[in-house]
Write a protein that holds these residues in place. Sequence first.
Motif, mmCIF file in Angstrom:
data_model
loop_
_atom_site.group_PDB
_atom_site.id
_atom_site.type_symbol
_atom_site.label_atom_id
_atom_site.label_comp_id
_atom_site.label_asym_id
_atom_site.label_seq_id
_atom_site.Cartn_x
_atom_site.Cartn_y
_atom_site.Cartn_z
ATOM 1 N N ARG A 1 22.129 32.654 68.276
ATOM 2 C CA ARG A 1 22.418 31.556 68.899
ATOM 3 C C ARG A 1 23.361 32.388 69.595
ATOM 4 N N LEU A 2 24.242 33.089 69.277
ATOM 5 C CA LEU A 2 25.014 33.734 70.405
ATOM 6 C C LEU A 2 25.102 35.225 70.822
ATOM 7 N N GLY A 3 23.583 35.191 71.193
ATOM 8 C CA GLY A 3 22.848 36.322 71.826
ATOM 9 C C GLY A 3 22.178 37.718 71.472
ATOM 10 N N ASP A 4 23.295 37.681 69.579
ATOM 11 C CA ASP A 4 22.959 39.548 69.736
ATOM 12 C C ASP A 4 21.387 39.176 68.509
ATOM 13 N N LEU A 5 20.297 38.912 69.136
ATOM 14 C CA LEU A 5 19.384 39.196 68.760
ATOM 15 C C LEU A 5 18.688 40.078 68.060
ATOM 16 N N ALA A 6 19.248 41.945 68.709
ATOM 17 C CA ALA A 6 18.937 43.447 68.048
ATOM 18 C C ALA A 6 20.360 43.563 66.830
ATOM 19 N N GLY A 7 21.254 42.419 66.371
ATOM 20 C CA GLY A 7 22.071 42.897 65.317
ATOM 21 C C GLY A 7 22.544 43.700 65.804
ATOM 22 N N ASP A 8 22.909 44.429 67.183
ATOM 23 C CA ASP A 8 23.510 45.443 67.481
ATOM 24 C C ASP A 8 25.132 45.099 67.149
ATOM 25 N N TYR A 9 25.705 44.158 67.285
ATOM 26 C CA TYR A 9 27.012 44.108 67.486
ATOM 27 C C TYR A 9 27.928 44.345 66.361
ATOM 28 N N THR A 10 29.057 44.916 66.709
ATOM 29 C CA THR A 10 29.781 45.438 65.081
ATOM 30 C C THR A 10 30.849 44.238 63.988
ATOM 31 N N VAL A 11 30.563 44.240 62.934
ATOM 32 C CA VAL A 11 30.998 42.873 62.470
ATOM 33 C C VAL A 11 32.335 43.607 61.849
ATOM 34 N N VAL A 12 32.957 42.972 62.043
ATOM 35 C CA VAL A 12 35.220 43.053 61.793
ATOM 36 C C VAL A 12 34.888 41.499 61.086
ATOM 37 N N PHE A 13 35.496 41.455 59.877
ATOM 38 C CA PHE A 13 36.373 40.969 58.823
ATOM 39 C C PHE A 13 37.701 40.800 58.973
ATOM 40 N N ALA A 14 38.138 39.885 59.520
ATOM 41 C CA ALA A 14 40.257 40.078 59.584
ATOM 42 C C ALA A 14 40.939 38.492 58.312
ATOM 43 N N ARG A 15 41.631 38.518 58.355
ATOM 44 C CA ARG A 15 42.684 38.098 57.249
ATOM 45 C C ARG A 15 43.940 37.583 57.726
ATOM 46 N N SER A 16 45.023 37.065 57.955
ATOM 47 C CA SER A 16 46.575 37.431 57.339
ATOM 48 C C SER A 16 46.814 37.792 55.407
#
Length: 218
Positions: free
Chosen positions: A203-218
């Motif tokens: 839905r966010l436009g990353d159809l190929a799954g190419d975007y890098t995933v980053v997890f963040a928390r304080s």
Amino acid sequence: MLYDEPRGASPSLTMSDATTILVDTDLERDDAAAAAMDLYLHLVGDGTIAAQPSEDEEARFRVLDERLVADTGIQAIGLHASGHRWRGDGRGGAELIDGGRENGIFCRYDGSFSIRCPECGERLAPGDDGSEALEEALAVWCDAPDSAYVACPSCATWTPLHLWRSPEHDFAVGHYAITLYGAHLQGLLGKGNAHAATALRHRLGDLAGDYTVVFARS
């Protein structure tokens, strides 16, 4: 999540929620604002997010799709384009304008991270022996990203900063990114509710799954 001063100073942090960030590490800086605006219009048009951004320092758009909230835990979405910021457009919507804090560096809120050399796989983190080139590259990235190269202290190869990947999913650089506030979507890594996470990625436009995933928390 964003570095204000890559040269060894503490990063300026803006939020304490669990967040998942999708970073496009390939899109050119000149194309980032258009990509963010296009996605904004799409998500507003299909009722996913509110049209008006929050007034927080790091602008975010409230998720209106109750099914999406229930399936993923995501409460708000932020759209980032290097060198731009969101403001109300005076017509009930929002627009991107030049300026603001967006520098395209995304990491954990405490500023700690480790990345791997794309050539030999050696890990490197700020403060490690031989990390001076990494810290210099972070500073260079903000002004001249095409010149931001890191010298690996293990194999001595110079490679672009945006090619270095974080094995712990706690760092990436890119001129266009999407922040999902409210949860660490482990489904993006094939864990937990992978179906819902993948549907959101699409839905966010990353159809190929190419975007890098980053997890963040304080």
